[in-house]
Motif scaffolding. Structure first.
Motif, PDB file in Angstrom:
ATOM      1  N   ILE A 145       0.627  -1.213   0.057  1.00 31.52           N
ATOM      2  CA  ILE A 145       0.181  -0.046   0.067  1.00 31.52           C
ATOM      3  C   ILE A 145       1.052   1.214   0.122  1.00 31.52           C
ATOM      4  N   LEU A 146       0.431   2.351  -0.848  1.00 32.79           N
ATOM      5  CA  LEU A 146       1.402   3.397  -0.951  1.00 32.79           C
ATOM      6  C   LEU A 146       1.552   4.227   0.411  1.00 32.79           C
ATOM      7  N   PRO A 147       2.625   4.768   0.703  1.00 29.75           N
ATOM      8  CA  PRO A 147       2.765   5.617   1.805  1.00 29.75           C
ATOM      9  C   PRO A 147       1.606   6.630   1.755  1.00 29.75           C
ATOM     10  N   ASP A 148       0.843   6.703   2.763  1.00 32.05           N
ATOM     11  CA  ASP A 148      -0.393   7.732   3.014  1.00 32.05           C
ATOM     12  C   ASP A 148      -1.284   7.300   1.895  1.00 32.05           C
ATOM     13  N   GLY A 149      -1.349   6.325   1.608  1.00 34.17           N
ATOM     14  CA  GLY A 149      -2.286   5.806   0.485  1.00 34.17           C
ATOM     15  C   GLY A 149      -3.321   4.968   1.296  1.00 34.17           C
ATOM     16  N   PHE A 150      -4.229   4.310   0.674  1.00 30.98           N
ATOM     17  CA  PHE A 150      -5.229   3.402   1.419  1.00 30.98           C
ATOM     18  C   PHE A 150      -5.587   2.258   0.358  1.00 30.98           C
ATOM     19  N   CYS A 151      -6.203   1.137   1.045  1.00 30.07           N
ATOM     20  CA  CYS A 151      -6.722   0.067   0.520  1.00 30.07           C
ATOM     21  C   CYS A 151      -7.820  -0.107   1.069  1.00 30.07           C
ATOM     22  N   GLY A 152      -9.032   0.307   0.551  1.00 26.73           N
ATOM     23  CA  GLY A 152     -10.451   0.043   1.249  1.00 26.73           C
ATOM     24  C   GLY A 152     -11.361  -1.122   0.438  1.00 26.73           C
ATOM     25  N   SER A 153     -12.353  -1.462   0.847  1.00 22.85           N
ATOM     26  CA  SER A 153     -13.410  -2.068   0.350  1.00 22.85           C
ATOM     27  C   SER A 153     -13.007  -3.202  -0.190  1.00 22.85           C
ATOM     28  N   ALA A 154     -13.332  -3.516  -1.781  1.00 24.14           N
ATOM     29  CA  ALA A 154     -12.765  -4.598  -2.402  1.00 24.14           C
ATOM     30  C   ALA A 154     -11.212  -4.786  -2.480  1.00 24.14           C
ATOM     31  N   CYS A 155     -10.611  -3.815  -2.225  1.00 23.42           N
ATOM     32  CA  CYS A 155      -9.091  -3.989  -2.284  1.00 23.42           C
ATOM     33  C   CYS A 155      -8.564  -4.884  -1.275  1.00 23.42           C
ATOM     34  N   VAL A 156      -9.200  -4.821   0.054  1.00 18.20           N
ATOM     35  CA  VAL A 156      -9.027  -5.890   1.020  1.00 18.20           C
ATOM     36  C   VAL A 156      -8.752  -7.227   0.711  1.00 18.20           C
ATOM     37  N   PRO A 157      -9.835  -7.861   0.042  1.00 16.80           N
ATOM     38  CA  PRO A 157      -9.465  -9.153  -0.651  1.00 16.80           C
ATOM     39  C   PRO A 157      -8.170  -9.149  -1.483  1.00 16.80           C
ATOM     40  N   LEU A 158      -8.175  -8.231  -2.284  1.00 17.87           N
ATOM     41  CA  LEU A 158      -7.007  -8.372  -3.355  1.00 17.87           C
ATOM     42  C   LEU A 158      -5.745  -8.199  -2.393  1.00 17.87           C
ATOM     43  N   PHE A 159      -5.638  -7.434  -1.512  1.00 19.29           N
ATOM     44  CA  PHE A 159      -4.341  -7.381  -0.623  1.00 19.29           C
ATOM     45  C   PHE A 159      -3.952  -8.553   0.135  1.00 19.29           C
ATOM     46  N   ILE A 160      -4.985  -9.141   0.944  1.00 15.61           N
ATOM     47  CA  ILE A 160      -4.862 -10.421   1.683  1.00 15.61           C
ATOM     48  C   ILE A 160      -4.714 -11.477   0.958  1.00 15.61           C
ATOM     49  N   HIS A 161      -5.217 -11.518  -0.185  1.00 21.85           N
ATOM     50  CA  HIS A 161      -5.263 -12.796  -1.255  1.00 21.85           C
ATOM     51  C   HIS A 161      -4.043 -12.934  -2.075  1.00 21.85           C
ATOM     52  N   THR A 162      -3.273 -11.933  -2.163  1.00 20.45           N
ATOM     53  CA  THR A 162      -2.002 -11.795  -2.729  1.00 20.45           C
ATOM     54  C   THR A 162      -0.863 -12.488  -1.793  1.00 20.45           C
ATOM     55  N   HIS A 163      -0.415 -13.581  -2.046  1.00 13.51           N
ATOM     56  CA  HIS A 163       0.509 -14.202  -1.138  1.00 13.51           C
ATOM     57  C   HIS A 163       1.464 -13.327  -0.363  1.00 13.51           C
ATOM     58  N   LYS A 164       2.302 -12.485  -1.150  1.00 11.28           N
ATOM     59  CA  LYS A 164       3.174 -11.385  -0.970  1.00 11.28           C
ATOM     60  C   LYS A 164       2.308 -10.151  -0.682  1.00 11.28           C
ATOM     61  N   HIS A 165       2.248  -9.741   0.650  1.00  6.68           N
ATOM     62  CA  HIS A 165       1.700  -8.482   0.651  1.00  6.68           C
ATOM     63  C   HIS A 165       2.248  -7.748   2.021  1.00  6.68           C
ATOM     64  N   THR A 166       2.273  -6.436   2.164  1.00  2.00           N
ATOM     65  CA  THR A 166       2.784  -5.710   2.909  1.00  2.00           C
ATOM     66  C   THR A 166       2.346  -4.279   2.973  1.00  2.00           C
ATOM     67  N   SER A 167       2.648  -3.212   3.904  1.00  2.00           N
ATOM     68  CA  SER A 167       2.215  -2.151   3.657  1.00  2.00           C
ATOM     69  C   SER A 167       3.396  -1.028   3.978  1.00  2.00           C
ATOM     70  N   LEU A 168       3.601   0.071   3.160  1.00  2.00           N
ATOM     71  CA  LEU A 168       4.638   0.880   3.394  1.00  2.00           C
ATOM     72  C   LEU A 168       3.955   1.898   4.672  1.00  2.00           C
ATOM     73  N   ASP A 169       4.980   2.931   4.902  1.00  2.31           N
ATOM     74  CA  ASP A 169       4.493   3.698   5.999  1.00  2.31           C
ATOM     75  C   ASP A 169       3.087   4.605   6.070  1.00  2.31           C
ATOM     76  N   ASN A 170       2.271   4.501   6.871  1.00  3.11           N
ATOM     77  CA  ASN A 170       0.980   5.061   6.870  1.00  3.11           C
ATOM     78  C   ASN A 170       0.136   4.865   5.962  1.00  3.11           C
ATOM     79  N   GLY A 171       0.139   3.627   5.365  1.00  4.45           N
ATOM     80  CA  GLY A 171      -0.851   3.222   4.350  1.00  4.45           C
ATOM     81  C   GLY A 171      -2.032   2.792   5.073  1.00  4.45           C
ATOM     82  N   GLN A 172      -3.202   2.825   4.532  1.00  3.89           N
ATOM     83  CA  GLN A 172      -4.388   2.540   5.646  1.00  3.89           C
ATOM     84  C   GLN A 172      -5.364   1.612   4.810  1.00  3.89           C
TER      85      GLN A 172
END
Length: 277
Positions: A145-172
């Motif tokens: 997730i981009l710094p100061d960016g966000f991942c909401g709603s349907a982006c949540v399963p995209l994020f969690i179902h991608t095997h390699k996932h993490t978040s940069l600073d302050n991404g929500q």
């Protein structure tokens, strides 16, 4: 001397027995007929309920999909931007066109070198999100997730179902109800007629639980509103989620809820109270 005729008693008895037998048979026939009628009526009622349930379910799904499609058509286009040789930025809603553009970009000579996809998205189409996560998994690409960016709603399963996932600073990461939010037809129908409760299952329940049961328990601990059934929801950083999963949350669920929902122009009514807690 004339002979006196003796009545044939046996014949009368046999006649009465035959009549009794006939009456019993008729009664049994009537009982069987009534039983069959009840069975047919019950079967007809069951079939009517099944047909009605199917029709209403189809209407509910059609209505939800139409609402979602109309919303998708109003969304701004998603942009893809290259950062260096191996990084790609996905900025915007998750739509079928966004998926096609991403797939086409990854099939270029430069796209074969991509190792990381940084996302900033309010969400969008759930099934398309699953298609994008499959695409990333097939290529071994990490999602962030981009710094100061966000991942909401349907982006949540995209994020969690991608095997390699993490978040940069302050991404929500934003958890909320969404448009097509009921995970079963029954609660969808009840919602349509105004009889559904906030206890019915929603898609976000499953997605939040996939981070870990402690996160789902944390989100359910909110007293002001259930963020998973709120159109606004709640925003948490990756580090906050990791802290919750580790058993030491940085802030209470209601504090996080107020901090996100009450800053918006469409803030809920509890934000107008002097002390919403």
């Amino acid at each position: 001397m004339s002979e006196e005729k003796i009545p044939n008693i046996g014949s009368h008895i046999e006649t009465e027995i035959d009549m009794s037998q006939t009456i019993r048979e008729q009664r049994n026939l009537i009982r069987k007929l009534m039983r069959d009628i009840r069975c047919y009526v019950l079967l007809l009622i069951i079939l009517t309920l099944i047909v009605g349930f199917t029709a209403i379910s189809s209407f509910v799904l059609f209505k939800a999909e139409t609402k979602s499609n109309n919303f998708d058509q109003k969304l701004p286009p998603t942009s893809l931007m290259w950062i260096g040789m191996g990084n790609l930025i996905f900025n915007g809603p998750i739509t079928e066109n966004a998926y096609k553009n991403l797939d086409a970009s990854l099939n270029t000579e430069l796209g074969h070198k991509v190792t990381s996809l940084a996302i900033n998205s309010p969400g969008g189409d759930g099934p398309v999100a699953e298609k994008i996560s499959t695409l990333l998994n097939e290529r071994g690409i990490e999602i962030t997730i981009l710094p100061d960016g966000f991942c909401g709603s349907a982006c949540v399963p995209l994020f969690i179902h991608t095997h390699k996932h993490t978040s940069l600073d302050n991404g929500q990461i934003i958890f909320h109800q969404g448009f097509i939010y009921r995970s079963d037809a029954l609660h969808g129908i009840l919602a349509m007629v105004g009889l559904s409760s906030d206890k019915g299952p929603v898609y976000m329940d499953k997605w939040a639980a996939e981070f870990g049961p402690p996160l789902l328990a944390y989100l359910r601990s909110c007293k002001l509103a259930d963020p998973l059934r709120s159109p606004i929801g709640i925003a948490m950083t990756w580090q906050e989620i990791q802290d919750v999963l580790g058993g030491h949350a940085q802030r209470a669920c209601d504090v996080a809820l107020v901090d996100y929902e009450c800053k918006r122009s469409d803030a809920p009514s509890f934000c107008n109270k002097k002390n919403p807690f």
